[in-house]
Design an enzyme around this catalytic site. Structure first.
Site, PDB file in Angstrom:
ATOM      1  N   GLU A 168       7.968   1.182   7.670  1.00 35.77           N
ATOM      2  CA  GLU A 168       6.699   1.851   7.956  1.00 35.77           C
ATOM      3  C   GLU A 168       5.342   1.059   7.522  1.00 35.77           C
ATOM      4  O   GLU A 168       4.782   1.566   6.764  1.00 35.77           O
ATOM      5  CB  GLU A 168       6.777   3.208   7.286  1.00 35.77           C
ATOM      6  CG  GLU A 168       7.835   4.015   7.895  1.00 35.77           C
ATOM      7  CD  GLU A 168       7.740   5.567   7.338  1.00 35.77           C
ATOM      8  OE1 GLU A 168       6.843   5.773   6.378  1.00 35.77           O
ATOM      9  OE2 GLU A 168       8.406   6.473   7.675  1.00 35.77           O
ATOM     10  N   GLU A 345      15.261   7.184   9.847  1.00 33.66           N
ATOM     11  CA  GLU A 345      14.753   8.375   8.947  1.00 33.66           C
ATOM     12  C   GLU A 345      14.618   9.649   9.770  1.00 33.66           C
ATOM     13  O   GLU A 345      14.028   9.543  10.851  1.00 33.66           O
ATOM     14  CB  GLU A 345      13.688   8.169   8.042  1.00 33.66           C
ATOM     15  CG  GLU A 345      13.908   7.177   6.984  1.00 33.66           C
ATOM     16  CD  GLU A 345      12.532   6.737   6.138  1.00 33.66           C
ATOM     17  OE1 GLU A 345      11.773   7.997   5.919  1.00 33.66           O
ATOM     18  OE2 GLU A 345      12.558   5.794   5.641  1.00 33.66           O
TER      19      GLU A 345
HETATM   20  C1  GBH Z   1       8.816   8.283   5.076  1.00 36.34           C
HETATM   21  O1  GBH Z   1       7.637   8.246   5.479  1.00 36.34           O
HETATM   22  C2  GBH Z   1       9.342   7.269   3.804  1.00 36.34           C
HETATM   23  O2  GBH Z   1       9.783   6.175   4.557  1.00 36.34           O
HETATM   24  C3  GBH Z   1       9.776   7.890   2.895  1.00 36.34           C
HETATM   25  O3  GBH Z   1       9.807   6.641   1.819  1.00 36.34           O
HETATM   26  C4  GBH Z   1       9.569   9.064   2.372  1.00 36.34           C
HETATM   27  O4  GBH Z   1      10.405   9.533   1.118  1.00 36.34           O
HETATM   28  C5  GBH Z   1       9.683  10.134   3.428  1.00 36.34           C
HETATM   29  O5  GBH Z   1       9.218   9.742   4.898  1.00 36.34           O
HETATM   30  C6  GBH Z   1       9.314  11.258   3.301  1.00 36.34           C
HETATM   31  O6  GBH Z   1       8.129  11.599   3.173  1.00 36.34           O
HETATM   32  O7  GBH Z   1      -1.375  12.752   4.875  1.00 36.34           O
HETATM   33  O8  GBH Z   1      -2.767  11.024   5.423  1.00 36.34           O
HETATM   34  O9  GBH Z   1      -1.313  10.709   3.659  1.00 36.34           O
HETATM   35  C7  GBH Z   1       7.085   9.408   6.457  1.00 36.34           C
HETATM   36  C8  GBH Z   1       6.173   9.253   7.107  1.00 36.34           C
HETATM   37  C9  GBH Z   1       3.759   8.605   6.692  1.00 36.34           C
HETATM   38  C10 GBH Z   1       4.797  10.631   6.219  1.00 36.34           C
HETATM   39  C11 GBH Z   1       2.450   9.289   5.918  1.00 36.34           C
HETATM   40  C12 GBH Z   1       3.459  11.203   5.311  1.00 36.34           C
HETATM   41  C13 GBH Z   1       1.365  11.022   5.069  1.00 36.34           C
HETATM   42  C14 GBH Z   1      -0.057  10.815   5.880  1.00 36.34           C
HETATM   43  N1  GBH Z   1       4.988   9.484   6.233  1.00 36.34           N
HETATM   44  N2  GBH Z   1       2.321  10.715   6.028  1.00 36.34           N
HETATM   45  S1  GBH Z   1      -1.533  11.379   4.727  1.00 36.34           S
END
Ligand code: GBH
Length: 441
Positions: A168, A345
């Site tokens: 990511e 994932e």
């Molecule tokens: C994954 O990210 C990760 O790879 C993993 O490490 C993590 O534990 C898992 O998901 C569960 O979260 O509200 O603007 O901060 C998931 C993708 C991208 C989801 C960022 C949450 C937050 C955007 N993530 N998003 S913000």
């Protein structure tokens, strides 16, 4: 559930996923150098309840028991990440053999249990020594990353089934350098765009270097991708959805598949765009053996502040949208064809309760069932998805949310480090057992 799940191919990879900083703990043992997350966790107010990954699930010590757990779930694959600061405590130069020893034992332990190792090189824990030089904003980082990738590859070699460069990259660049919600906590869009450019170069350089080693392992990368839907068919909503899609999805897909950044987003960023060498960027478009997809939810875009009504949501507030995995994989296969895809994932946090040694997480069981049903549909229609890794094996350090969000199919008691299978783990174990012909249907 209304429709039965399509049977999955016999050679399908069934796994769970984790990442180093989220589970290992032992943050200062056996010569590991500090990472940006150790430093970020010390900054007041950054992580809920002031928590950190210093102990996490203590997987660094409990790894054998954890691998037994995975095997006990009837799985045949495991996705984990390597902590760069364990391998190169200063980020480059001196190699810490004890760090390599840990992953060497882990990989052998997986193979002994019939589990294919799927390794991610970068799941967000940059050595702090490199951050001190600007981290992903430093133009030399593709070189540092390639050195790290080769160091890992030369020790673990083809015992590892698949190597992934980045988990990511959107999160590294955008959350780390623009929004500031992840380490290193910088808030500067121009720097975030520069970081995203350097990540693309690092990815391309590292893949090229690994190919140069004549590896038989599969090489690829992992992106977080989302269907993006306009709330209405107004031109404003449509345009906003296209722009968001360009910024979060195609900003990462286009370099890897086409060696360019998407025009719509480049135009949008305008003067904020860092200086990019289009010839150099082409290196990002290395032929890949797989694309890993992390799917959690979709974006629903409204320029009038409309929100989705009646949507079921997880404990993160994310919409539960199982059809999204079908739509996403169909669209990807059409627009960005790869020889194979893995779902690297997919999973959810819910408010679990441990009562008398049981966690009745029906919501998570349904989440998995429904997503596997829709994914099965995409496969039946010809999308070459070759594996599914549930996020996550066990409850762990959920970044800025600390230990407050539980994504595991295995419950972790952080006082005792006791692992307890939730109902979802039992469901997954039975489902995979049937699919793999280990259990009778
Ligand atoms: C994954 O990210 C990760 O790879 C993993 O490490 C993590 O534990 C898992 O998901 C569960 O979260 O509200 O603007 O901060 C998931 C993708 C991208 C989801 C960022 C949450 C937050 C955007 N993530 N998003 S913000």
């Amino acid at each position: 559930m209304k429709d039965p799940i399509h049977p999955y191919p016999a050679d399908f990879a069934w796994g769970v996923a984790t990442s180093a900083y989220q589970i290992e703990g032992a943050a200062f043992e056996d010569g590991r150098g500090p990472s940006i997350w150790d430093a970020y966790a010390l900054m007041p107010g950054k992580i809920l309840n002031g928590e950190n990954g210093t102990t996490a699930c203590d997987h660094y010590h409990l790894w054998e028991q954890d691998l037994d757990l995975i095997k006990g779930l009837n799985l045949n694959a495991y996705r984990f990440s390597v902590a760069w600061p364990r391998i190169l405590p200063e980020g480059m130069g001196r190699v810490n053999e004890k760090g390599l020893d840990f992953y060497d034992r882990l990989v052998d332990g997986l193979l002994e249990r019939g589990l294919d190792p799927h390794l991610t090189l970068y799941h967000w824990d940059l050595p702090q020594a490199l951050q001190n030089r600007g981290g992903w904003a430093n133009r030399d980082i593709p070189h540092w990353f390639t050195e790290y990738a080769l160091t890992v590859y030369r020790r673990l070699g083809d015992r590892v089934k698949s190597y992934c460069t980045f988990n990511e990259p959107w999160c590294t660049a955008e959350l780390g350098y623009h929004i500031g919600r992840h380490a290193p906590g910088i808030q500067d869009l121009r720097m975030a765009l520069l970081a995203s450019y350097h990540i693309q170069l690092a990815h391309g350089d590292a893949i090229a270097a690994l190919r140069g080693e004549n590896t038989r392992a599969e090489l690829g990368t992992v992106l977080n991708l989302y269907p993006v839907d306009p709330a209405t068919d107004s031109p404003e909503d449509q345009e906003a959805a296209l722009l968001l899609d360009a910024k979060i999805n195609r900003w990462y897909l286009d370099p890897v598949f086409r060696g360019t950044f998407p025009d719509r987003a480049v135009q949008h960023y305008g003067d904020l765009m860092p200086e990019i060498d289009p010839e150099r960027l082409k290196v990002a478009a290395q032929p890949l053996d797989f694309l890993g997809v992390n799917y959690y939810y979709r974006y629903w875009v409204s320029t009038e502040g409309k929100t989705l009504q009646n949507a079921e949501r997880t404990d993160m507030g994310w919409e539960v949208y199982p059809e999204g995995i079908y739509r996403l994989m169909k669209d990807l296969h059409r627009e960005y064809p790869a020889p194979k895809y893995y779902i690297t994932e997919n999973g959810a946090a819910f408010k679990d309760e441990l009562v008398n040694g049981q966690v009745h997480d029906e919501d998570r069981v349904r989440f998995l069932k429904d997503h596997l049903q829709h994914l099965g549909r995409a496969i039946a229609e010809g999308v070459p998805v070759k594996g599914y890794f549930e996020w996550s094996l066990m409850d762990n350090f959920e970044w800025a949310f600390g230990y407050s969000k539980r994504f595991g199919i295995v419950h972790v008691d952080y006082e005792t480090q006791k692992r307890t299978l939730k109902d979802s783990a039992k469901w997954y174990r039975n489902f995979v057992g049937e699919q793999r012909g280990i259990l009778q249907k």
